[in-house]
Scaffold this motif. Structure first.
Motif, PDB file in Angstrom:
ATOM      1  N   TYR A 176       0.867  -1.217  -0.046  1.00 57.87           N
ATOM      2  CA  TYR A 176      -0.008   0.108  -0.094  1.00 57.87           C
ATOM      3  C   TYR A 176       0.890   1.054  -0.228  1.00 57.87           C
ATOM      4  N   ARG A 177       1.914   1.223   0.798  1.00 55.82           N
ATOM      5  CA  ARG A 177       2.779   2.414   0.928  1.00 55.82           C
ATOM      6  C   ARG A 177       3.526   2.807  -0.457  1.00 55.82           C
ATOM      7  N   TYR A 194       0.780   4.202  -2.799  1.00 58.02           N
ATOM      8  CA  TYR A 194       0.734   5.583  -2.247  1.00 58.02           C
ATOM      9  C   TYR A 194       1.719   6.643  -2.808  1.00 58.02           C
ATOM     10  N   ASP A 248      -2.448   9.224  -4.151  1.00 54.78           N
ATOM     11  CA  ASP A 248      -3.697   9.220  -3.759  1.00 54.78           C
ATOM     12  C   ASP A 248      -4.150   7.954  -2.704  1.00 54.78           C
ATOM     13  N   PRO A 249      -4.749   8.111  -1.784  1.00 59.26           N
ATOM     14  CA  PRO A 249      -5.049   6.925  -0.892  1.00 59.26           C
ATOM     15  C   PRO A 249      -5.994   5.857  -1.673  1.00 59.26           C
ATOM     16  N   HIS A 250      -7.115   6.619  -2.446  1.00 59.77           N
ATOM     17  CA  HIS A 250      -8.007   5.452  -2.919  1.00 59.77           C
ATOM     18  C   HIS A 250      -7.373   4.794  -4.160  1.00 59.77           C
ATOM     19  N   GLU A 303      -5.337   2.028  -3.049  1.00 55.88           N
ATOM     20  CA  GLU A 303      -6.099   0.782  -2.497  1.00 55.88           C
ATOM     21  C   GLU A 303      -6.260   0.200  -3.870  1.00 55.88           C
ATOM     22  N   PRO A 310       0.463  13.474   2.471  1.00 54.01           N
ATOM     23  CA  PRO A 310       0.405  12.037   2.616  1.00 54.01           C
ATOM     24  C   PRO A 310      -0.373  11.906   4.064  1.00 54.01           C
TER      25      PRO A 310
END
Length: 170
Positions: free
Chosen positions: A22-23, A26, A31-33, A36, A94
């Motif tokens: 994930y990191r 990102y 963008d966090p979405h 994912e 972030p």
């Protein structure tokens, strides 16, 4: 490998590596979405290829490549370029541990200002700690291109961070 062994091995891998994946996503996309989505895409492809990938002993390399390729495919889509310019204005940095050096606002802003290819090279070389050859193989580039992209990216990061320090201190 029977189905139970396959699923147990895959579940163990995901439990151990998902935070780093994930990191990575990102850091690559900002963008966090989208991060994912990239991780889910990568894990879905990994699940399908799990027996073959495990046999190579390189599941991290496979997943990194899927994340990077999925991100590059996404930013090449015309509708994403329009959405990104609006979304980038709304992002304030972030979400993460502010004590980590890669989460400082000035470093994050400098990293986001890099061209996508340069950002990916920096993440693979300096976050994952891959060699020039491993990065080149992951991205399908020549080692010389990785070296030049890294050099240009680090020069831009240094300049941006030096400029930030001059404006905040002087």
């Amino acid at each position: 490998m029977n189905r139970t062994e396959r699923e147990a091995g895959f579940a163990d891998y995901v439990a151990a590596r998902r935070p780093k994946l994930y990191r990575t996503a990102y850091l690559v996309c900002g963008d966090p979405h989208e991060a994912e989505d990239l991780v889910q895409t990568a894990l879905a492809k990994l699940y399908v290829a799990w027996p073959r990938v495990v046999a190579t002993g390189q599941p991290d390399a496979y997943v990194r490549r899927v994340i990077v390729n999925a991100h590059l495919d996404e930013i090449r889509r015309p509708h994403r370029r329009r959405e990104r310019s609006t979304r980038d204005e709304l992002l304030d940095g972030p979400a993460g541990d502010p004590e980590r050096p890669e989460d400082t606002d000035e470093l994050w802003q400098a990293l986001r200002a890099l061209a996508p290819g340069q950002r990916v090279v920096v993440v693979l070389r300096h976050y994952w700690g891959l060699s020039v050859n491993e990065t080149a193989e992951t991205l399908g580039l020549s080692p010389g291109t990785v070296k030049s992209q890294t050099s240009c990216a680090l020069e831009r990061l240094r300049a941006a961070l030096d400029q930030h320090h001059l404006t905040t201190r002087g």
